[in-house]
Design an enzyme around this catalytic site. Structure first.
Site, PDB file in Angstrom:
ATOM      1  N   HIS A  46       8.040  18.614   2.558  1.00 45.92           N
ATOM      2  CA  HIS A  46       8.826  17.387   2.368  1.00 45.92           C
ATOM      3  C   HIS A  46       8.155  16.181   3.036  1.00 45.92           C
ATOM      4  CE1 HIS A  46      12.143  19.991   1.002  1.00 45.92           C
ATOM      5  NE2 HIS A  46      11.839  20.745   2.050  1.00 45.92           N
ATOM      6  N   SER A  48     -10.990  -5.955   0.126  1.00 42.76           N
ATOM      7  CA  SER A  48     -10.010  -6.881  -0.440  1.00 42.76           C
ATOM      8  C   SER A  48     -10.650  -8.242  -0.641  1.00 42.76           C
ATOM      9  CB  SER A  48      -8.809  -7.017   0.499  1.00 42.76           C
ATOM     10  OG  SER A  48      -8.012  -8.134   0.170  1.00 42.76           O
ATOM     11  N   LYS A  63      -9.767  -5.060   5.268  1.00 44.16           N
ATOM     12  CA  LYS A  63      -9.358  -3.934   4.449  1.00 44.16           C
ATOM     13  C   LYS A  63     -10.521  -3.020   4.051  1.00 44.16           C
ATOM     14  CE  LYS A  63      -5.883  -3.017   3.164  1.00 44.16           C
ATOM     15  NZ  LYS A  63      -5.154  -3.450   1.963  1.00 44.16           N
ATOM     16  N   GLU A  75      -7.479   6.510  -5.380  1.00 46.53           N
ATOM     17  CA  GLU A  75      -6.347   5.943  -6.106  1.00 46.53           C
ATOM     18  C   GLU A  75      -6.601   5.927  -7.611  1.00 46.53           C
ATOM     19  OE1 GLU A  75      -4.940   2.924  -2.512  1.00 46.53           O
ATOM     20  OE2 GLU A  75      -5.894   2.127  -4.318  1.00 46.53           O
TER      21      GLU A  75
END
Length: 461
Positions: free
Chosen positions: A155, A276, A282, A289
């Site tokens: 979970h 970024s 970043k 992704e």
């Protein structure tokens, strides 16, 4: 004039010709189409449907066209509709009227079914290589991290301590099963439909088994209707590809989480990260992704072809022209993802201290404390309830189980003794789980060895 134009009095409307044509995408099958045609021509000559000299002309002409296409000197025509008719047109232009005999005893219906099987067989073999490389990398990393302690989750909440090796080995098992599915798909697709004709075979004395053997098939399809209208093999590949992509997506999701500031379990290599345009600090796990995102694309390919096929009466229908783009897209997407994930994993940096620190938090040793009591004779359900109260007490005090004083433990149960602290130590919690499939370094090392052997067997099939 179209090769099928004898029955028509008008030419095809320009809009329809463009809408109807598939050469933009099925030109990708040129090699399979020509190899199938060479085998067909060879067989026609051997059974006497055409002369041996005619068969030789056809074969040599086809070989020449193959070389020209590979050299980039052929421009396909939309007006010739598809790869089959483009090749036949090129052949007739090259060798003359004999080229018109190539299609004897054959239909584009069984021809395209053959081409797609040949294509997928080749791509499955290539995909297996990529999956094999990925599994090998996972096994190598696991071998290096047999004693890299980390929290396991259920979970997405900390559950029990394990090792990074144990965690990555879970994915190796998934990908090994994917290899098995690819092998199964390859076995079922490896029968030749050539000779099925348009849908009812042919009156020519074709030697279907010879063509099948020459092309490396295990046999021939046993029903001509099924031979031209079956796309189970493509659907099975797309289903297997979807499951494989799902496994890649789950792995990439964990890499995204682990590389976040909240986890800090790993750092992605600069070569597999991006920045970024506005935030200078970043370092984004964009590769992981993208794999996660592209999974939906492969799912879409599967659903699209299932939808195309679901309402089609036997045998061939033009709807089935829509099969190839879905298959091509899934093959390209899957293979690109496999190719990029393997080095992304291989080059990531593992932060052992952060993982070990994470394993100590969240009461991951609570189950071991309950087991400790059960081994002392306390019924497990009672032990479970007691440990739950201890966890609640520690939560309120902001300490871990190993930080609670022995006197506090003994106030709750006289069963507790000094040995409880060894029993709930993170390393002991992992090392003690020696059952097959468990996380102990010894057990995982055995699993790695077995997986090496399994990988070798699956790649050899």
């Amino acid at each position: 004039m179209k090769l099928w134009g004898g029955r028509f009095e008008k030419t095809t409307d320009a809009l329809v010709e463009d809408f109807h044509s598939s050469i933009r995408f099925d030109q990708r099958l040129y090699k399979q189409d020509i190899l199938g045609s060479i085998a067909h021509a060879k067989m026609l000559g051997s059974v006497g449907v055409i002369t041996e000299d005619e068969a030789t002309q056809l074969i040599e002409g086809l070989q020449g066209i193959l070389a020209e296409i590979q050299a980039g000197s052929v421009e396909f025509e939309i007006g010739a509709e598809d790869i089959h008719m483009n090749v036949e047109k090129l052949l007739t232009e090259k060798i003359g009227p004999t080229g018109k005999k190539l299609h004897t005893g054959r239909s584009r219906n069984d021809q395209v079914a053959l081409d797609l099987r040949l294509y997928l067989r080749e791509e499955i073999d290539q995909t297996k290589t990529y999956v094999g490389n990925l599994v090998q990398t996972l096994l190598n990393i696991a071998q290096e991290h047999l004693e890299t302690w980390m929290p396991g989750y259920t979970h997405l909440q900390k559950a029990q301590p394990i090792t990074l090796a144990h965690h990555l080995m879970a994915y190796s098992q998934m990908f090994l099963r994917d290899l098995g599915r690819l092998n199964d798909t390859r076995k079922r697709l490896n029968v030749s439909p050539l000779g099925s004709g348009a849908m009812a075979g042919t009156t020519f004395p074709l030697d279907r088994e010879k063509v099948a053997g020459d092309l490396g098939f295990d046999g021939v399809t046993l029903n001509s209707l099924d031979g031209v209208s079956d796309r189970d093999f493509a659907l099975e590949f797309l289903a297997g590809a979807s499951i494989l992509m799902m496994h890649l997506s789950r792995l990439c999701e964990e890499l995204v989480l682990w590389s976040s500031g909240e986890f800090q379990f790993i750092s992605m290599d600069d070569g597999y990260s991006t920045g970024s345009s506005i935030m200078p600090q970043k370092k984004n796990p964009d590769v992981a992704e993208l794999v996660r995102g592209k999974t939906g694309r492969v799912y879409g390919d599967l659903v699209a072809l299932l939808t195309v096929m679901k309402g089609l009466p036997l045998a061939y229908n033009k709807d089935m022209q829509e099969d190839k783009e879905q298959v091509f897209d899934a093959v390209d997407t899957l293979q690109k993802c496999l190719i990029v994930v393997e080095p992304m994993l291989r080059t990531m940096q593992v932060h052992k201290d952060a993982m070990a620190w994470g394993a100590k938090g969240g009461f991951t040793n609570a189950t071991d404390l309950a087991d400790y009591l059960a081994k002392k004779g306390v019924p497990f359900r009672e032990a479970h309830e007691l440990v739950g109260r201890i966890v609640l007490h520690c939560t309120k005090k902001g300490i871990g189980l190993e930080e609670l004083a022995l006197s506090d433990y003994q106030a709750l149960s006289p069963v507790f003794d000094q040995d409880l602290f060894a029993a709930i130590g993170i390393e002991h919690c992992v090392r003690a789980r020696k059952l097959i499939g468990g996380p102990s370094p010894e057990t995982v090392a055995q699993g790695i060895q077995i997986s090496h052997e399994t990988l070798k067997q699956l790649l050899a099939e």
